[in-house]
Write a protein that holds these residues in place. Structure first.
Motif, PDB file in Angstrom:
ATOM      1  N   PRO A   1      15.931  -7.023   1.188  1.00 25.88           N
ATOM      2  CA  PRO A   1      15.242  -7.175   2.471  1.00 25.88           C
ATOM      3  C   PRO A   1      14.480  -5.920   2.910  1.00 25.88           C
ATOM      4  CG  PRO A   1      17.617  -7.080   2.792  1.00 25.88           C
ATOM      5  CD  PRO A   1      17.378  -7.185   1.315  1.00 25.88           C
ATOM      6  N   ASP A   2      14.854  -4.747   2.396  1.00 30.04           N
ATOM      7  CA  ASP A   2      14.178  -3.501   2.767  1.00 30.04           C
ATOM      8  C   ASP A   2      13.233  -3.007   1.680  1.00 30.04           C
ATOM      9  OD1 ASP A   2      15.491  -3.348   5.233  1.00 30.04           O
ATOM     10  OD2 ASP A   2      17.235  -2.395   4.312  1.00 30.04           O
ATOM     11  N   ALA A   3      12.891  -3.868   0.740  1.00 33.18           N
ATOM     12  CA  ALA A   3      12.083  -3.458  -0.415  1.00 33.18           C
ATOM     13  C   ALA A   3      10.741  -2.860  -0.008  1.00 33.18           C
ATOM     14  CB  ALA A   3      11.876  -4.644  -1.356  1.00 33.18           C
TER      15      ALA A   3
ATOM     16  N   LYS B   1       9.785  -1.361   2.844  1.00 32.44           N
ATOM     17  CA  LYS B   1       9.948  -0.045   3.457  1.00 32.44           C
ATOM     18  C   LYS B   1      10.333   1.002   2.416  1.00 32.44           C
ATOM     19  CE  LYS B   1      10.928  -1.488   8.129  1.00 32.44           C
ATOM     20  NZ  LYS B   1      11.718  -1.304   9.315  1.00 32.44           N
ATOM     21  N   THR B   2      11.157   0.614   1.461  1.00 29.86           N
ATOM     22  CA  THR B   2      11.560   1.542   0.412  1.00 29.86           C
ATOM     23  C   THR B   2      10.361   1.909  -0.467  1.00 29.86           C
ATOM     24  OG1 THR B   2      13.772   0.564   0.428  1.00 29.86           O
ATOM     25  CG2 THR B   2      13.186   1.918  -1.476  1.00 29.86           C
TER      26      THR B   2
ATOM     27  N   HIS C   1       8.127   4.310   1.388  1.00 27.59           N
ATOM     28  CA  HIS C   1       8.721   5.644   1.414  1.00 27.59           C
ATOM     29  C   HIS C   1       8.607   6.312   0.045  1.00 27.59           C
ATOM     30  CE1 HIS C   1      11.327   8.866   2.800  1.00 27.59           C
ATOM     31  NE2 HIS C   1      11.944   8.765   1.634  1.00 27.59           N
TER      32      HIS C   1
ATOM     33  N   GLN D   1       3.555  -5.490  -1.735  1.00 26.98           N
ATOM     34  CA  GLN D   1       4.631  -6.444  -1.494  1.00 26.98           C
ATOM     35  C   GLN D   1       4.350  -7.669  -2.351  1.00 26.98           C
ATOM     36  OE1 GLN D   1       5.107  -7.896   2.537  1.00 26.98           O
ATOM     37  NE2 GLN D   1       7.270  -8.313   2.166  1.00 26.98           N
TER      38      GLN D   1
ATOM     39  N   ASP E   1       8.876 -11.543  -0.301  1.00 27.77           N
ATOM     40  CA  ASP E   1       9.706 -11.035   0.790  1.00 27.77           C
ATOM     41  C   ASP E   1      10.815 -10.106   0.299  1.00 27.77           C
ATOM     42  OD1 ASP E   1       8.218 -12.426   2.628  1.00 27.77           O
ATOM     43  OD2 ASP E   1       9.635 -14.085   2.806  1.00 27.77           O
TER      44      ASP E   1
ATOM     45  N   SER F   1       9.083  -5.544  -3.782  1.00 29.13           N
ATOM     46  CA  SER F   1       7.914  -4.692  -3.578  1.00 29.13           C
ATOM     47  C   SER F   1       7.900  -3.626  -4.654  1.00 29.13           C
ATOM     48  CB  SER F   1       7.957  -4.025  -2.200  1.00 29.13           C
ATOM     49  OG  SER F   1       7.813  -4.984  -1.179  1.00 29.13           O
TER      50      SER F   1
END
Length: 78
Positions: free
Chosen positions: A13-15, A17-18, A21, A44, A47, A50
């Motif tokens: 779920p945080d792919a 944002k990771t 970063h 991306q 969902d 990424s």
């Protein structure tokens, strides 16, 4: 000269944002190591998947690959 796209995959779920970063760290590496190219980015793919990527000249690939440990790579086509 052939260019290669080094790719890091991130899942979950945080792919996204990771991956965003991780691109920051790739840009820092480019500045520190003074690489020939400065092409980076993130995408991306879904969902839950990424990627972050960095494009390098083939002549620079081995030391960069060994230092940064990308998950995979492919030939970069503009």
């Amino acid at each position: 000269m052939r260019q290669l796209k080094l790719i890091w995959d991130f899942r979950g779920p945080d792919a996204l944002k990771t991956a965003q970063h991780h691109e920051i760290h790739l840009k820092e590496f480019i500045v520190l190591e003074k690489t020939e190219l400065n092409i980076t980015g993130f995408e991306q793919l879904s969902d839950m998947h990424s990627i972050a990527f960095m494009v390098v000249n083939e002549t620079e690939m081995k030391p960069i690959r060994d230092a940064l440990k990308p998950h995979r790579g492919q030939v970069y086509n503009i």
